[in-house]
Design a protein around this motif. Structure first.
Motif, PDB file in Angstrom:
ATOM      1  N   PHE A   1      41.856  35.643 -14.672  1.00  0.00           N
ATOM      2  CA  PHE A   1      40.634  35.653 -15.476  1.00  0.00           C
ATOM      3  C   PHE A   1      39.422  35.753 -14.567  1.00  0.00           C
ATOM      4  O   PHE A   1      39.409  35.237 -13.439  1.00  0.00           O
ATOM      5  CB  PHE A   1      40.520  34.364 -16.287  1.00  0.00           C
ATOM      6  CG  PHE A   1      41.500  34.216 -17.409  1.00  0.00           C
ATOM      7  CD1 PHE A   1      42.604  35.044 -17.544  1.00  0.00           C
ATOM      8  CD2 PHE A   1      41.330  33.204 -18.349  1.00  0.00           C
ATOM      9  CE1 PHE A   1      43.510  34.899 -18.577  1.00  0.00           C
ATOM     10  CE2 PHE A   1      42.219  33.030 -19.384  1.00  0.00           C
ATOM     11  CZ  PHE A   1      43.314  33.870 -19.497  1.00  0.00           C
ATOM     12  N   THR A   2      38.369  36.389 -15.088  1.00  0.00           N
ATOM     13  CA  THR A   2      37.106  36.490 -14.356  1.00  0.00           C
ATOM     14  C   THR A   2      35.952  36.185 -15.302  1.00  0.00           C
ATOM     15  O   THR A   2      35.826  36.822 -16.356  1.00  0.00           O
ATOM     16  CB  THR A   2      36.912  37.888 -13.774  1.00  0.00           C
ATOM     17  OG1 THR A   2      37.996  38.209 -12.896  1.00  0.00           O
ATOM     18  CG2 THR A   2      35.604  37.949 -12.968  1.00  0.00           C
ATOM     19  N   ILE A   3      35.132  35.219 -14.910  1.00  0.00           N
ATOM     20  CA  ILE A   3      33.931  34.892 -15.684  1.00  0.00           C
ATOM     21  C   ILE A   3      32.744  35.578 -15.028  1.00  0.00           C
ATOM     22  O   ILE A   3      32.646  35.655 -13.798  1.00  0.00           O
ATOM     23  CB  ILE A   3      33.716  33.367 -15.768  1.00  0.00           C
ATOM     24  CG1 ILE A   3      32.573  33.034 -16.732  1.00  0.00           C
ATOM     25  CG2 ILE A   3      33.516  32.745 -14.393  1.00  0.00           C
ATOM     26  CD1 ILE A   3      32.432  31.534 -17.015  1.00  0.00           C
TER      27      ILE A   3
ATOM     28  N   GLY B   1      23.702  23.606 -11.836  1.00  0.00           N
ATOM     29  CA  GLY B   1      24.916  23.241 -11.132  1.00  0.00           C
ATOM     30  C   GLY B   1      26.134  24.057 -11.512  1.00  0.00           C
ATOM     31  O   GLY B   1      26.103  24.866 -12.441  1.00  0.00           O
ATOM     32  N   LEU B   2      27.200  23.852 -10.779  1.00  0.00           N
ATOM     33  CA  LEU B   2      28.512  24.416 -11.098  1.00  0.00           C
ATOM     34  C   LEU B   2      29.311  23.298 -11.763  1.00  0.00           C
ATOM     35  O   LEU B   2      29.785  22.384 -11.094  1.00  0.00           O
ATOM     36  CB  LEU B   2      29.211  24.915  -9.834  1.00  0.00           C
ATOM     37  CG  LEU B   2      30.574  25.567 -10.051  1.00  0.00           C
ATOM     38  CD1 LEU B   2      30.452  26.804 -10.942  1.00  0.00           C
ATOM     39  CD2 LEU B   2      31.209  25.921  -8.715  1.00  0.00           C
ATOM     40  N   LEU B   3      29.421  23.384 -13.065  1.00  0.00           N
ATOM     41  CA  LEU B   3      29.964  22.290 -13.852  1.00  0.00           C
ATOM     42  C   LEU B   3      31.459  22.467 -14.075  1.00  0.00           C
ATOM     43  O   LEU B   3      32.008  23.566 -13.911  1.00  0.00           O
ATOM     44  CB  LEU B   3      29.222  22.215 -15.183  1.00  0.00           C
ATOM     45  CG  LEU B   3      27.700  22.153 -15.054  1.00  0.00           C
ATOM     46  CD1 LEU B   3      27.063  22.160 -16.441  1.00  0.00           C
ATOM     47  CD2 LEU B   3      27.278  20.947 -14.260  1.00  0.00           C
TER      48      LEU B   3
ATOM     49  N   ALA C   1      36.850  28.355 -17.283  1.00  0.00           N
ATOM     50  CA  ALA C   1      36.032  28.846 -16.174  1.00  0.00           C
ATOM     51  C   ALA C   1      34.574  28.497 -16.430  1.00  0.00           C
ATOM     52  O   ALA C   1      34.147  28.439 -17.592  1.00  0.00           O
ATOM     53  CB  ALA C   1      36.189  30.354 -16.013  1.00  0.00           C
ATOM     54  N   THR C   2      33.844  28.274 -15.349  1.00  0.00           N
ATOM     55  CA  THR C   2      32.416  28.018 -15.456  1.00  0.00           C
ATOM     56  C   THR C   2      31.682  28.782 -14.354  1.00  0.00           C
ATOM     57  O   THR C   2      32.294  29.190 -13.364  1.00  0.00           O
ATOM     58  CB  THR C   2      32.089  26.522 -15.336  1.00  0.00           C
ATOM     59  OG1 THR C   2      32.433  26.072 -14.014  1.00  0.00           O
ATOM     60  CG2 THR C   2      32.854  25.691 -16.359  1.00  0.00           C
TER      61      THR C   2
ATOM     62  N   TYR D   1      37.393  28.002 -11.636  1.00  0.00           N
ATOM     63  CA  TYR D   1      38.452  28.354 -12.569  1.00  0.00           C
ATOM     64  C   TYR D   1      39.506  27.252 -12.642  1.00  0.00           C
ATOM     65  O   TYR D   1      39.790  26.578 -11.659  1.00  0.00           O
ATOM     66  CB  TYR D   1      39.150  29.649 -12.126  1.00  0.00           C
ATOM     67  CG  TYR D   1      38.259  30.863 -12.165  1.00  0.00           C
ATOM     68  CD1 TYR D   1      37.540  31.259 -11.047  1.00  0.00           C
ATOM     69  CD2 TYR D   1      38.140  31.621 -13.330  1.00  0.00           C
ATOM     70  CE1 TYR D   1      36.718  32.382 -11.083  1.00  0.00           C
ATOM     71  CE2 TYR D   1      37.321  32.743 -13.362  1.00  0.00           C
ATOM     72  CZ  TYR D   1      36.615  33.111 -12.243  1.00  0.00           C
ATOM     73  OH  TYR D   1      35.799  34.219 -12.283  1.00  0.00           O
ATOM     74  N   ALA D   2      40.099  27.137 -13.813  1.00  0.00           N
ATOM     75  CA  ALA D   2      41.290  26.303 -13.932  1.00  0.00           C
ATOM     76  C   ALA D   2      42.412  26.950 -13.136  1.00  0.00           C
ATOM     77  O   ALA D   2      42.508  28.186 -13.060  1.00  0.00           O
ATOM     78  CB  ALA D   2      41.684  26.177 -15.396  1.00  0.00           C
TER      79      ALA D   2
END
Length: 125
Positions: free
Chosen positions: A68-70, A104-106, A49-50, A60-61
């Protein structure tokens, strides 16, 4: 000097939960994209996750979506990974990563220049 220190890993039964934390120092955390990656035994490292500098956008993958939560707390220079409904296939070393001064959202490990030492997560069946 950039430092990323992960914590919160451990052994948990399938269906259980863990919360990973990554404490950051040595750089401007609030202006940096962050991410969690993992490396299962015998496999290559993969993105989990990023999120962006503000935390307003996340990625998220597919394998962890909905479980999952980032998140991040820029006041505490910390990024979190809440992991619920854990499965044996989630077993891996989990790494925190930073892309300093990046808004950015990488999605790729090559986008991140700084890495923690990793924390082991083991999910038993």
């Amino acid at each position: 000097q950039v430092q990323l220190v992960e914590s919160g890993g451990g052994l948990v039964q399938a269906g259980g939960s863990l919360r990973l934390s990554c404490a950051a120092s040595g750089f401007t955390f609030s202006r940096s994209a962050m991410g969690w990656f993992r490396q299962p035994p015998g496999k290559e490292r993969e993105v989990v996750a990023t999120l962006t500098w503000s935390g307003s956008s996340t990625r998220y993958a597919n394998s962890v979506k909905g479980r999952f939560t980032i998140s991040r707390d820029n006041a505490k220079n910390t990024v979190y990974l809440q992991m619920n409904s854990l499965k044996p296939e989630d077993t891996a070393v989990y790494y925190c990563a930073a892309a300093t001064f990046n808004y950015g959202l990488l999605s790729r490990s090559d986008d991140f220049g700084s890495w923690g030492q990793g924390t082991q997560v083991t999910v038993s069946s």
